[in-house]
Design an enzyme around this catalytic site. Structure first.
Site: not given
Ligand code: SAM
Length: 333
Positions: A138-139, A263
């Site tokens: 999550a970070a 990404c």
């Protein structure tokens, strides 16, 4: 490295040659002609854009009109069925950065700056009020914040393995989420690969925004030796990603769904990982997200020829979002 210069002569970040050469070979083979257009955007940081996700918990008077004055427009069409009314995201074609807000303890921020493509995994997850949701990696918390702009989960578990980054995640949550709602959120520092065994069959939705090769930032690695090492160790990422996905599947209840995102443009970390999961877990099925992709095709350019359960955002001039790969799967038994 080669020094990239802006039109007016200011020295910009340096492109890392080893990384560019490596990408050139791999992505020409994987993406064909599309790669040269993507490369032009990725190697021209002055063309990069950003979007603002407004914080529904801290409306800033005048912000939306000031954004409009500066050429920003809503990044997503209002009529999308999976787009909640409270979800407000602005972007503009012209590059340039809107100022970031500083962290001030006890004060909520009005907006989060991000690559608009980062919102696609969150929209694909389609979180509904009351659901049990896990954000496995999550970070710094951009997607966690975005999930909470869409819905109010019954329980929201945000996990981050890295100690420092986990503190960053906590700070993001504190800066965006007000008091009563913050109590629904648990932040943990576990190895995501273990959560499936720790909390089996528990979640309605899991987001696996996996650690991956970050194409955009790797191209500007300051240390060529470190970059070369990263490129060599890149293969190991696929196996970590696969294990995180296996854990996510275990953590899902029957009928629950997961979204996987990275990404990078790299097929080894995208379709290959998803295909391996689909062929090795008979209880996992692909979910069609092509409708969502069509709905946002004004703002994003996608690689053509991908399967219905996946999409790959290709950065383009004027729509410099991505790279971002998104796939959606469902646990059927
Ligand atoms: N979702 C975040 C956001 O939108 O702000 C970005 C997540 S980033 C792509 C991937 C994160 O996974 C990194 O912060 C990394 O430290 C973390 N990570 C790496 N290995 C992990 C593991 N085994 N379990 C959980 N998190 C891990």
């Amino acid at each position: 490295g080669q020094v990239e210069k802006k039109a007016e002569g200011k020295v910009q970040k340096q492109i890392c040659r080893v990384v560019l050469d490596h990408f050139e070979k791999q992505y020409t083979a994987e993406l064909g002609d599309a790669w040269s257009r993507v490369r032009d955007v990725l190697t021209s940081p002055w063309c990069w854009q950003h979007a603002l996700l407004l914080n529904r918990f801290s409306p800033s008077p005048g912000l939306e009109s000031s954004l409009a004055e500066q050429g920003y427009h809503p990044a997503f069409p209002a009529a999308l069925p999976y787009l909640p009314a409270a979800f407000r995201c602005y972007s503009r074609t012209a590059p340039g950065r809107f100022p970031a807000q500083k962290h001030q303890p006890g004060r909520l921020k009005g907006y989060y700056l991000l690559n608009a493509a980062s919102l696609l995994p969150v929209l694909a997850l389609e979180v509904q009020d009351g659901e049990h949701v896990l954000d496995l990696c999550a970070a710094p918390g951009g997607k966690s914040v975005a999930i909470l702009q869409c819905a109010c989960p019954g329980h929201f578990h945000c996990n981050e393995y890295d100690d420092l980054r986990s503190r960053w995640l906590e700070q993001t949550i504190e800066s965006f989420i007000p008091d009563p709602l913050i109590n629904l959120i648990t932040v943990s520092k576990l190895d995501g690969r273990q959560i499936g065994d720790l909390q089996p069959e528990f979640y309605d939705k899991v987001l696996v925004d996996a650690p991956c090769s970050n194409d955009r930032s790797w191209l500007f690695s300051a240390d060529p030796q470190q970059a070369a090492l990263r490129l060599m160790q890149r293969k190991e990422l696929s196996s970590l990603q696969f294990q995180l996905l296996r854990s996510a599947v275990k953590a899902l209840r029957r009928g629950g769904s997961l979204v996987y995102s990275t990404c990078t443009l790299s097929r080894a970390e995208n379709s290959d990982v998803i295909n391996l999961l689909l062929s090795s877990c008979s209880n996992v099925m692909p979910v069609d997200i092509s409708g969502m992709a069509r709905g946002v095709s004004q703002e994003f350019t996608f690689l053509s020829g991908t399967q219905q359960h996946e999409l790959l955002v290709l950065p383009e001039k004027g729509r410099a979002w991505g790279p971002m790969y998104v796939a959606k799967l469902k646990k059927v038994s």
